[in-house]
Design a protein around this motif. Structure first.
Motif, PDB file in Angstrom:
ATOM      1  N   VAL A 191       0.555  -1.072   0.122  1.00 41.99           N
ATOM      2  CA  VAL A 191       0.389   0.048  -0.146  1.00 41.99           C
ATOM      3  C   VAL A 191       0.811   1.259   0.116  1.00 41.99           C
ATOM      4  CG1 VAL A 191      -1.845   1.230   1.264  1.00 41.99           C
ATOM      5  CG2 VAL A 191      -1.389  -1.647   0.954  1.00 41.99           C
ATOM      6  N   ALA A 192       2.245   1.312   1.163  1.00 37.25           N
ATOM      7  CA  ALA A 192       2.927   2.242   0.550  1.00 37.25           C
ATOM      8  C   ALA A 192       3.242   2.385  -0.648  1.00 37.25           C
ATOM      9  CB  ALA A 192       4.214   2.207   1.571  1.00 37.25           C
ATOM     10  N   ILE A 193       3.691   1.278  -1.108  1.00 38.96           N
ATOM     11  CA  ILE A 193       4.162   1.514  -2.375  1.00 38.96           C
ATOM     12  C   ILE A 193       2.896   2.234  -3.686  1.00 38.96           C
ATOM     13  CG2 ILE A 193       5.066   0.688  -4.671  1.00 38.96           C
ATOM     14  CD1 ILE A 193       6.488  -1.330  -3.010  1.00 38.96           C
ATOM     15  N   CYS A 194       1.956   1.958  -3.561  1.00 42.40           N
ATOM     16  CA  CYS A 194       0.878   2.632  -4.120  1.00 42.40           C
ATOM     17  C   CYS A 194       0.893   3.595  -3.965  1.00 42.40           C
ATOM     18  CB  CYS A 194      -0.627   1.984  -4.038  1.00 42.40           C
ATOM     19  SG  CYS A 194      -0.229  -0.086  -4.692  1.00 42.40           S
ATOM     20  N   PHE A 195       0.400   3.746  -3.036  1.00 39.90           N
ATOM     21  CA  PHE A 195       0.088   5.576  -2.713  1.00 39.90           C
ATOM     22  C   PHE A 195       2.030   6.557  -2.244  1.00 39.90           C
ATOM     23  CE2 PHE A 195      -3.480   2.984  -1.330  1.00 39.90           C
ATOM     24  CZ  PHE A 195      -4.120   4.338  -2.205  1.00 39.90           C
ATOM     25  N   LEU A 197       5.545   9.139  -6.184  1.00 38.16           N
ATOM     26  CA  LEU A 197       6.138   9.552  -6.918  1.00 38.16           C
ATOM     27  C   LEU A 197       6.040   8.305  -7.573  1.00 38.16           C
ATOM     28  CD1 LEU A 197       9.312   9.662  -8.623  1.00 38.16           C
ATOM     29  CD2 LEU A 197      10.068   7.678  -7.436  1.00 38.16           C
ATOM     30  N   TRP A 198       5.549   6.787  -7.060  1.00 36.21           N
ATOM     31  CA  TRP A 198       4.893   5.884  -8.153  1.00 36.21           C
ATOM     32  C   TRP A 198       3.208   6.390  -9.263  1.00 36.21           C
ATOM     33  CZ3 TRP A 198       6.667   2.362 -10.293  1.00 36.21           C
ATOM     34  CH2 TRP A 198       8.252   1.493  -9.497  1.00 36.21           C
ATOM     35  N   LEU A 199       2.495   7.836  -7.754  1.00 37.08           N
ATOM     36  CA  LEU A 199       1.633   7.718  -8.395  1.00 37.08           C
ATOM     37  C   LEU A 199       1.577   9.091  -9.114  1.00 37.08           C
ATOM     38  CD1 LEU A 199      -0.376   8.863  -4.876  1.00 37.08           C
ATOM     39  CD2 LEU A 199      -0.797   7.113  -6.581  1.00 37.08           C
ATOM     40  N   ALA A 200       3.358   9.598  -9.653  1.00 36.37           N
ATOM     41  CA  ALA A 200       3.046  10.360 -10.212  1.00 36.37           C
ATOM     42  C   ALA A 200       3.501   9.593 -11.688  1.00 36.37           C
ATOM     43  CB  ALA A 200       4.343  11.385  -9.793  1.00 36.37           C
ATOM     44  N   PHE A 201       3.987   8.499 -11.650  1.00 34.83           N
ATOM     45  CA  PHE A 201       4.352   7.438 -12.865  1.00 34.83           C
ATOM     46  C   PHE A 201       3.069   6.824 -13.200  1.00 34.83           C
ATOM     47  CE2 PHE A 201       9.111   7.165 -11.532  1.00 34.83           C
ATOM     48  CZ  PHE A 201       9.414   7.295 -12.123  1.00 34.83           C
ATOM     49  N   GLY A 202       1.955   6.660 -12.571  1.00 40.85           N
ATOM     50  CA  GLY A 202       0.738   5.973 -13.576  1.00 40.85           C
ATOM     51  C   GLY A 202       0.305   7.299 -13.616  1.00 40.85           C
ATOM     52  N   ALA A 203       0.401   8.047 -13.482  1.00 41.60           N
ATOM     53  CA  ALA A 203      -0.486   9.509 -13.894  1.00 41.60           C
ATOM     54  C   ALA A 203       0.064   9.321 -15.560  1.00 41.60           C
ATOM     55  CB  ALA A 203      -0.726  10.947 -12.864  1.00 41.60           C
ATOM     56  N   MET A 204       1.336   9.611 -15.442  1.00 45.42           N
ATOM     57  CA  MET A 204       1.873  10.302 -16.504  1.00 45.42           C
ATOM     58  C   MET A 204       2.297   8.344 -17.520  1.00 45.42           C
ATOM     59  SD  MET A 204       5.870  11.145 -15.472  1.00 45.42           S
ATOM     60  CE  MET A 204       6.468  11.161 -17.423  1.00 45.42           C
ATOM     61  N   ALA A 205       2.250   7.297 -17.049  1.00 43.70           N
ATOM     62  CA  ALA A 205       1.457   6.049 -18.112  1.00 43.70           C
ATOM     63  C   ALA A 205       0.237   6.692 -18.845  1.00 43.70           C
ATOM     64  CB  ALA A 205       1.623   5.144 -17.675  1.00 43.70           C
ATOM     65  N   ALA A 206      -0.989   6.575 -17.703  1.00 47.11           N
ATOM     66  CA  ALA A 206      -2.303   6.730 -18.012  1.00 47.11           C
ATOM     67  C   ALA A 206      -2.499   7.778 -19.660  1.00 47.11           C
ATOM     68  CB  ALA A 206      -3.580   7.145 -16.789  1.00 47.11           C
ATOM     69  N   THR A 207      -2.056   9.265 -19.233  1.00 45.52           N
ATOM     70  CA  THR A 207      -2.237  10.457 -19.971  1.00 45.52           C
ATOM     71  C   THR A 207      -1.380  10.440 -21.044  1.00 45.52           C
ATOM     72  OG1 THR A 207      -0.920  11.655 -18.473  1.00 45.52           O
ATOM     73  CG2 THR A 207      -1.410  12.506 -20.141  1.00 45.52           C
ATOM     74  N   SER A 208      -0.522   9.116 -21.066  1.00 43.93           N
ATOM     75  CA  SER A 208       0.281   9.078 -21.887  1.00 43.93           C
ATOM     76  C   SER A 208      -0.338   7.824 -23.167  1.00 43.93           C
ATOM     77  CB  SER A 208       1.684   7.852 -22.267  1.00 43.93           C
ATOM     78  OG  SER A 208       2.506   8.811 -21.661  1.00 43.93           O
ATOM     79  N   VAL A 209      -0.884   7.143 -22.283  1.00 41.55           N
ATOM     80  CA  VAL A 209      -1.907   5.774 -23.185  1.00 41.55           C
ATOM     81  C   VAL A 209      -2.975   6.256 -23.815  1.00 41.55           C
ATOM     82  CG1 VAL A 209      -3.516   3.869 -23.149  1.00 41.55           C
ATOM     83  CG2 VAL A 209      -1.754   3.900 -21.784  1.00 41.55           C
ATOM     84  N   LEU A 210      -3.750   7.815 -22.912  1.00 38.50           N
ATOM     85  CA  LEU A 210      -5.272   8.295 -24.028  1.00 38.50           C
ATOM     86  C   LEU A 210      -4.308   9.216 -25.030  1.00 38.50           C
ATOM     87  CD1 LEU A 210      -6.517   9.393 -20.093  1.00 38.50           C
ATOM     88  CD2 LEU A 210      -7.285   7.163 -21.540  1.00 38.50           C
ATOM     89  N   TRP A 211      -3.070   9.768 -24.758  1.00 40.26           N
ATOM     90  CA  TRP A 211      -2.672  10.313 -26.717  1.00 40.26           C
ATOM     91  C   TRP A 211      -2.560   9.882 -27.480  1.00 40.26           C
ATOM     92  CZ3 TRP A 211       2.125  10.340 -28.712  1.00 40.26           C
ATOM     93  CH2 TRP A 211       2.048  12.112 -29.308  1.00 40.26           C
TER      94      TRP A 211
END
Ligand code: FES
Length: 219
Positions: A54-58, A61-75
């Motif tokens: 849970v600590a890793i998930c939240f 840094l990982w949240l930022a990576f996840g957001a970047m990955a999701a944005t890239s996929v949508l783009w």
């Protein structure tokens, strides 16, 4: 003599010491069985693991990576959609409908109604002239599609009750003007050709245009 006495004394000591050293050497004990971790310990370990997950998930840094990955996929999906746009394929506005003989006098053909939105009419009930023409199946009130009622020889709009004679002239209901004709001509191959890109309105005197009908005697 003295040496002999000392030798005896030493051997006596050795005899006395020998049983003592043998007694002092203990036999090797079998290895102690390893105690399995208690269930409580396992739960504790699992809890620690879960907490670290849970600590890793939240982790920000990982949240930022996840957001970047999701944005890239949508783009990328947007880009793919841009590369393959939806193409609306509409039927051509001009099309052949067969020879005039397919449309005998006094008939309203609904053959092209569903696919092309026109009735092909062969009538002599407009100013007594024997004509073939194509009527657009759009009510001139609010644009519904009327039905051709063969028994009553009229077009009847289901929306607000407008009625049109076989020739397209309005006579009941709220429709303010006749149905519209679309272009019709005899093509070089002897077939009738409808052109929906042009419209002819009776009230504007456009039904006199020779592009709005074909001589019915050709049928
Ligand atoms: Fe046809 Fe109103 S749309 S009568």
């Amino acid at each position: 003599m003295l040496n002999a006495v000392r030798g005896k004394a030493a051997s006596a000591e050795a005899v006395v010491a020998a049983p003592m050293s043998a007694a002092s050497v203990k036999p090797a004990l079998p290895p102690m069985p390893v105690k399995p971790p208690a269930a409580k310990d396992k739960k504790a370990a699992a809890g620690v693991d879960r907490r670290s997950f849970v600590a890793i998930c939240f982790d920000p840094l990982w949240l930022a990576f996840g957001a970047m990955a999701a944005t890239s996929v949508l783009w990328l999906l947007d880009l793919a959609r841009f590369m393959f746009p939806n193409v609306l394929v509409e039927p051509p506005t001009a099309f052949k409908i067969g020879p005039p003989s397919d449309y005998p006098l006094g008939g309203v053909s609904t053959k092209w109604l569903a696919a092309r939105g026109v009735w092909i009419v062969h009538t002599d009930q407009y100013k007594g002239r024997n004509l073939i023409y194509a009527l657009a199946s759009v009510c001139t009130h609010l644009g519904c599609t009327p039905n051709w009622l063969e028994g009553e020889q009229k077009y009847k709009c289901p929306c607000h009750g407008s009625g049109f004679y076989v020739n397209g002239i309005n006579f009941e209901g709220p429709a303010p003007r006749p149905l519209e004709r679309v272009g019709l001509k005899l093509a070089a191959d002897g077939q009738l050709e409808v052109d929906k890109s042009v419209k002819f309105q009776e009230e504007m005197g456009q039904w006199e245009d020779s592009n709005s009908f074909v001589d019915g005697s050709l049928a």
